[in-house]
Design a protein around this motif. Structure first.
Motif, PDB file in Angstrom:
ATOM      1  N   LEU A  22      13.546   2.495  -0.685  1.00 41.61           N
ATOM      2  CA  LEU A  22      12.786   1.304  -0.326  1.00 41.61           C
ATOM      3  C   LEU A  22      11.686   1.713   0.648  1.00 41.61           C
ATOM      4  CD1 LEU A  22      12.142  -1.733  -0.036  1.00 41.61           C
ATOM      5  CD2 LEU A  22      13.909  -1.824   1.747  1.00 41.61           C
ATOM      6  N   ILE A  23      10.436   1.355   0.319  1.00 43.73           N
ATOM      7  CA  ILE A  23       9.300   1.602   1.204  1.00 43.73           C
ATOM      8  C   ILE A  23       8.735   0.253   1.632  1.00 43.73           C
ATOM      9  CG2 ILE A  23       7.036   2.658   1.463  1.00 43.73           C
ATOM     10  CD1 ILE A  23       7.780   4.669  -0.670  1.00 43.73           C
ATOM     11  N   VAL A  24       8.689   0.019   2.934  1.00 43.39           N
ATOM     12  CA  VAL A  24       8.119  -1.210   3.487  1.00 43.39           C
ATOM     13  C   VAL A  24       6.707  -0.900   3.969  1.00 43.39           C
ATOM     14  CG1 VAL A  24       8.330  -2.941   5.303  1.00 43.39           C
ATOM     15  CG2 VAL A  24      10.371  -2.130   4.103  1.00 43.39           C
ATOM     16  N   GLY A  25       5.778  -1.819   3.690  1.00 46.12           N
ATOM     17  CA  GLY A  25       4.372  -1.515   3.915  1.00 46.12           C
ATOM     18  C   GLY A  25       3.852  -0.696   2.759  1.00 46.12           C
ATOM     19  N   GLY A  26       4.383  -0.979   1.575  1.00 46.60           N
ATOM     20  CA  GLY A  26       4.234  -0.100   0.421  1.00 46.60           C
ATOM     21  C   GLY A  26       2.854   0.024  -0.162  1.00 46.60           C
ATOM     22  N   SER A  27       1.917  -0.857   0.227  1.00 54.24           N
ATOM     23  CA  SER A  27       0.581  -0.783  -0.364  1.00 54.24           C
ATOM     24  C   SER A  27      -0.379   0.107   0.425  1.00 54.24           C
ATOM     25  CB  SER A  27      -0.016  -2.190  -0.487  1.00 54.24           C
ATOM     26  OG  SER A  27      -0.116  -2.803   0.792  1.00 54.24           O
ATOM     27  N   SER A  28       0.032   0.627   1.582  1.00 53.36           N
ATOM     28  CA  SER A  28      -0.858   1.491   2.361  1.00 53.36           C
ATOM     29  C   SER A  28      -1.028   2.828   1.666  1.00 53.36           C
ATOM     30  CB  SER A  28      -0.292   1.714   3.767  1.00 53.36           C
ATOM     31  OG  SER A  28       0.834   2.577   3.713  1.00 53.36           O
ATOM     32  N   ALA A  29      -2.046   3.580   2.062  1.00 53.21           N
ATOM     33  CA  ALA A  29      -2.328   4.861   1.409  1.00 53.21           C
ATOM     34  C   ALA A  29      -1.169   5.841   1.567  1.00 53.21           C
ATOM     35  CB  ALA A  29      -3.606   5.463   1.981  1.00 53.21           C
ATOM     36  N   ILE A  30      -0.597   5.917   2.771  1.00 53.10           N
ATOM     37  CA  ILE A  30       0.521   6.838   2.993  1.00 53.10           C
ATOM     38  C   ILE A  30       1.738   6.397   2.201  1.00 53.10           C
ATOM     39  CG2 ILE A  30       2.197   7.609   4.715  1.00 53.10           C
ATOM     40  CD1 ILE A  30      -0.101   7.774   6.727  1.00 53.10           C
ATOM     41  N   ALA A  31       2.042   5.106   2.223  1.00 50.78           N
ATOM     42  CA  ALA A  31       3.212   4.605   1.498  1.00 50.78           C
ATOM     43  C   ALA A  31       3.054   4.816   0.001  1.00 50.78           C
ATOM     44  CB  ALA A  31       3.413   3.129   1.815  1.00 50.78           C
ATOM     45  N   ALA A  32       1.870   4.547  -0.524  1.00 52.06           N
ATOM     46  CA  ALA A  32       1.646   4.723  -1.957  1.00 52.06           C
ATOM     47  C   ALA A  32       1.788   6.186  -2.353  1.00 52.06           C
ATOM     48  CB  ALA A  32       0.273   4.192  -2.339  1.00 52.06           C
ATOM     49  N   ALA A  33       1.285   7.090  -1.509  1.00 57.35           N
ATOM     50  CA  ALA A  33       1.448   8.517  -1.783  1.00 57.35           C
ATOM     51  C   ALA A  33       2.921   8.911  -1.727  1.00 57.35           C
ATOM     52  CB  ALA A  33       0.640   9.343  -0.783  1.00 57.35           C
ATOM     53  N   ALA A  34       3.672   8.325  -0.788  1.00 57.78           N
ATOM     54  CA  ALA A  34       5.104   8.612  -0.697  1.00 57.78           C
ATOM     55  C   ALA A  34       5.832   8.117  -1.940  1.00 57.78           C
ATOM     56  CB  ALA A  34       5.692   7.981   0.555  1.00 57.78           C
ATOM     57  N   ALA A  35       5.457   6.943  -2.445  1.00 64.18           N
ATOM     58  CA  ALA A  35       6.087   6.425  -3.660  1.00 64.18           C
ATOM     59  C   ALA A  35       5.884   7.386  -4.827  1.00 64.18           C
ATOM     60  CB  ALA A  35       5.521   5.054  -3.993  1.00 64.18           C
ATOM     61  N   ALA A  49       5.347  -5.224   0.409  1.00 68.82           N
ATOM     62  CA  ALA A  49       4.145  -5.339   1.225  1.00 68.82           C
ATOM     63  C   ALA A  49       3.869  -6.807   1.475  1.00 68.82           C
ATOM     64  CB  ALA A  49       2.952  -4.681   0.550  1.00 68.82           C
ATOM     65  N   LEU A  50       2.961  -7.072   2.394  1.00 74.12           N
ATOM     66  CA  LEU A  50       2.681  -8.455   2.771  1.00 74.12           C
ATOM     67  C   LEU A  50       2.137  -9.256   1.603  1.00 74.12           C
ATOM     68  CD1 LEU A  50       2.744 -10.370   5.209  1.00 74.12           C
ATOM     69  CD2 LEU A  50       0.398  -9.653   5.733  1.00 74.12           C
ATOM     70  N   ASP A  51       1.302  -8.640   0.764  1.00 75.24           N
ATOM     71  CA  ASP A  51       0.719  -9.304  -0.398  1.00 75.24           C
ATOM     72  C   ASP A  51       1.216  -8.646  -1.674  1.00 75.24           C
ATOM     73  OD1 ASP A  51      -0.984 -11.097   1.115  1.00 75.24           O
ATOM     74  OD2 ASP A  51      -2.208  -9.330   1.591  1.00 75.24           O
ATOM     75  N   PRO A  52       1.218  -9.377  -2.791  1.00 76.85           N
ATOM     76  CA  PRO A  52       1.643  -8.765  -4.056  1.00 76.85           C
ATOM     77  C   PRO A  52       0.806  -7.535  -4.382  1.00 76.85           C
ATOM     78  CG  PRO A  52       1.438 -11.152  -4.282  1.00 76.85           C
ATOM     79  CD  PRO A  52       0.848 -10.802  -2.947  1.00 76.85           C
ATOM     80  N   PHE A  53       1.436  -6.510  -4.931  1.00 71.39           N
ATOM     81  CA  PHE A  53       0.721  -5.282  -5.268  1.00 71.39           C
ATOM     82  C   PHE A  53       1.459  -4.569  -6.383  1.00 71.39           C
ATOM     83  CE2 PHE A  53       4.090  -3.740  -2.651  1.00 71.39           C
ATOM     84  CZ  PHE A  53       4.267  -2.393  -2.945  1.00 71.39           C
ATOM     85  N   ASP A  54       0.751  -3.643  -6.981  1.00 71.37           N
ATOM     86  CA  ASP A  54       1.344  -2.778  -7.999  1.00 71.37           C
ATOM     87  C   ASP A  54       0.680  -1.418  -7.855  1.00 71.37           C
ATOM     88  OD1 ASP A  54       2.852  -1.907 -10.121  1.00 71.37           O
ATOM     89  OD2 ASP A  54       1.457  -2.645 -11.642  1.00 71.37           O
ATOM     90  N   PRO A  56       1.210   3.095  -8.849  1.00 66.44           N
ATOM     91  CA  PRO A  56       2.012   4.137  -9.496  1.00 66.44           C
ATOM     92  C   PRO A  56       3.118   4.639  -8.574  1.00 66.44           C
ATOM     93  CG  PRO A  56      -0.340   4.555  -9.776  1.00 66.44           C
ATOM     94  CD  PRO A  56      -0.225   3.434  -8.782  1.00 66.44           C
ATOM     95  N   GLY A  57       4.249   4.953  -9.184  1.00 65.86           N
ATOM     96  CA  GLY A  57       5.384   5.481  -8.426  1.00 65.86           C
ATOM     97  C   GLY A  57       6.454   4.457  -8.152  1.00 65.86           C
ATOM     98  N   TYR A  58       6.084   3.181  -8.151  1.00 66.19           N
ATOM     99  CA  TYR A  58       7.055   2.137  -7.855  1.00 66.19           C
ATOM    100  C   TYR A  58       7.729   1.637  -9.123  1.00 66.19           C
ATOM    101  CZ  TYR A  58       5.215   1.782  -3.100  1.00 66.19           C
ATOM    102  OH  TYR A  58       4.832   2.055  -1.815  1.00 66.19           O
ATOM    103  N   ALA A  59       9.051   1.547  -9.083  1.00 66.95           N
ATOM    104  CA  ALA A  59       9.789   0.930 -10.177  1.00 66.95           C
ATOM    105  C   ALA A  59       9.786  -0.586 -10.060  1.00 66.95           C
ATOM    106  CB  ALA A  59      11.233   1.445 -10.187  1.00 66.95           C
ATOM    107  N   ALA A  60       9.632  -1.090  -8.834  1.00 71.35           N
ATOM    108  CA  ALA A  60       9.600  -2.530  -8.598  1.00 71.35           C
ATOM    109  C   ALA A  60       8.877  -2.788  -7.288  1.00 71.35           C
ATOM    110  CB  ALA A  60      11.019  -3.104  -8.535  1.00 71.35           C
ATOM    111  N   THR A  61       8.133  -3.887  -7.230  1.00 74.78           N
ATOM    112  CA  THR A  61       7.445  -4.273  -5.998  1.00 74.78           C
ATOM    113  C   THR A  61       7.576  -5.772  -5.800  1.00 74.78           C
ATOM    114  OG1 THR A  61       5.298  -4.658  -7.091  1.00 74.78           O
ATOM    115  CG2 THR A  61       5.729  -2.422  -6.258  1.00 74.78           C
ATOM    116  N   ARG A  62       7.407  -6.190  -4.554  1.00 76.63           N
ATOM    117  CA  ARG A  62       7.384  -7.617  -4.248  1.00 76.63           C
ATOM    118  C   ARG A  62       6.673  -7.824  -2.918  1.00 76.63           C
ATOM    119  NH1 ARG A  62      12.937 -10.361  -2.422  1.00 76.63           N
ATOM    120  NH2 ARG A  62      11.416 -11.826  -1.594  1.00 76.63           N
ATOM    121  N   ALA A  63       6.279  -9.066  -2.681  1.00 82.83           N
ATOM    122  CA  ALA A  63       5.636  -9.433  -1.424  1.00 82.83           C
ATOM    123  C   ALA A  63       6.682  -9.976  -0.458  1.00 82.83           C
ATOM    124  CB  ALA A  63       4.547 -10.477  -1.662  1.00 82.83           C
ATOM    125  N   ALA A  64       6.587  -9.559   0.788  1.00 81.47           N
ATOM    126  CA  ALA A  64       7.450 -10.078   1.844  1.00 81.47           C
ATOM    127  C   ALA A  64       6.847  -9.685   3.179  1.00 81.47           C
ATOM    128  CB  ALA A  64       8.874  -9.535   1.733  1.00 81.47           C
TER     129      ALA A  64
END
Length: 259
Positions: A22-35, A49-54, A56-64
């Motif tokens: 699980l990566i929180v703050g998943g839409s940032s550049a570092i988080a996306a690279a980690a995914a 992440a705070l806003d909906p996003f999609d 590469p690397g993520y099997a599932a995402t959501r906003a929270a």
């Protein structure tokens, strides 16, 4: 909502042996690279992440909004259910208000502390009862936790808290076989900033992929005897004396042949 100890994989095609991240703050550049880096190892990655996003690397995402403890808990249990378990958590959400201390508003201070430190704590608190032995939490800190820079009182205080929380959780949950570490990036990117590389002994700033590689390492079995540490990913910035490094007269005195 998944319960502790329910290993069923909800997403099709995710092996039980895959790392579940699980990566929180998943839409940032570092988080996306980690995914992407985790996915390259075969891990299944959920991102929040705070806003909906999609990405590469993520099997599932959501906003929270994981600065809200209730939303953080819901996001953790969602990831646990989506992935069929959870054994790696990367709290990476942050905001960086830029203002001198006297000019920092209450809203800026609260945002820096709540988003950067509060979301990390709320996420970890919700995840820890679900994590099995061998699990890892890898925080995303900053060199600003220990190196002062003008205009960052809230961000520096929050990242300092992230480092302290890392050590605290490592001590408390080590006996359960849960490791907790952090990376402390220096300037990542910076291509749009003139002379951004100055002060970095390697002569350049970093990339999201370089931070991501360290996050994956600290979360992996290769780091199985590492806990409670903060790993600088900063091109040597934290070991450089600003005066000796930046002042041409001092460089000439101590290293007359240096560039």
């Amino acid at each position: 909502m998944a319960r502790p100890g329910t290993p069923e994989t909800a997403l099709p095609g995710v092996p039980e042996t895959a790392r579940k991240v699980l990566i929180v703050g998943g839409s940032s550049a570092i988080a996306a690279a980690a995914a992407r880096a985790f996915a390259d190892t075969g891990a299944a990655v959920a991102g929040v992440a705070l806003d909906p996003f999609d990405a590469p690397g993520y099997a599932a995402t959501r906003a929270a909004d994981c600065a809200d403890p209730a939303q953080a808990a819901d996001a953790v249990h969602w990831a646990h259910a989506e992935l069929g378990g959870l054994d790696t958590v990367v709290p990476a959400a942050a905001v960086m208000p830029v203002a001198a201390a006297a000019d920092t508003t209450d809203a800026q201070w609260r945002a820096a502390i709540d988003v950067t430190l509060g979301s990390a704590f709320a996420t970890c608190r919700a995840a820890l009862p679900l994590l099995p032995r061998g699990a890892a939490i890898t925080m995303v800190g900053s060199v600003n936790a220990t190196l002062a820079a003008p205009g960052l009182p809230g961000y520096a205080a929050a990242k300092g808290g992230v480092e302290a929380l890392t050590r605290q959780l490592a001590l408390e949950y080590g006996p359960r076989g849960i490791r907790v570490n952090a990376v402390a990036p220096g300037l990542i990117g910076g291509g749009d900033l003139p002379n951004a590389h100055e002060g970095y002994p390697l002569g350049r700033t970093g990339t999201p992929e370089e931070v991501a590689a360290a996050v994956v390492f600290l979360s992996s079995a290769a780091a199985s005897f590492i806990t409670g540490t903060v790993l600088p990913i900063d091109g040597g910035l934290s070991i450089a004396s600003p005066a000796a490094f930046l002042r041409p007269d001092l460089r000439a005195r101590f290293l007359p042949d240096a560039p």
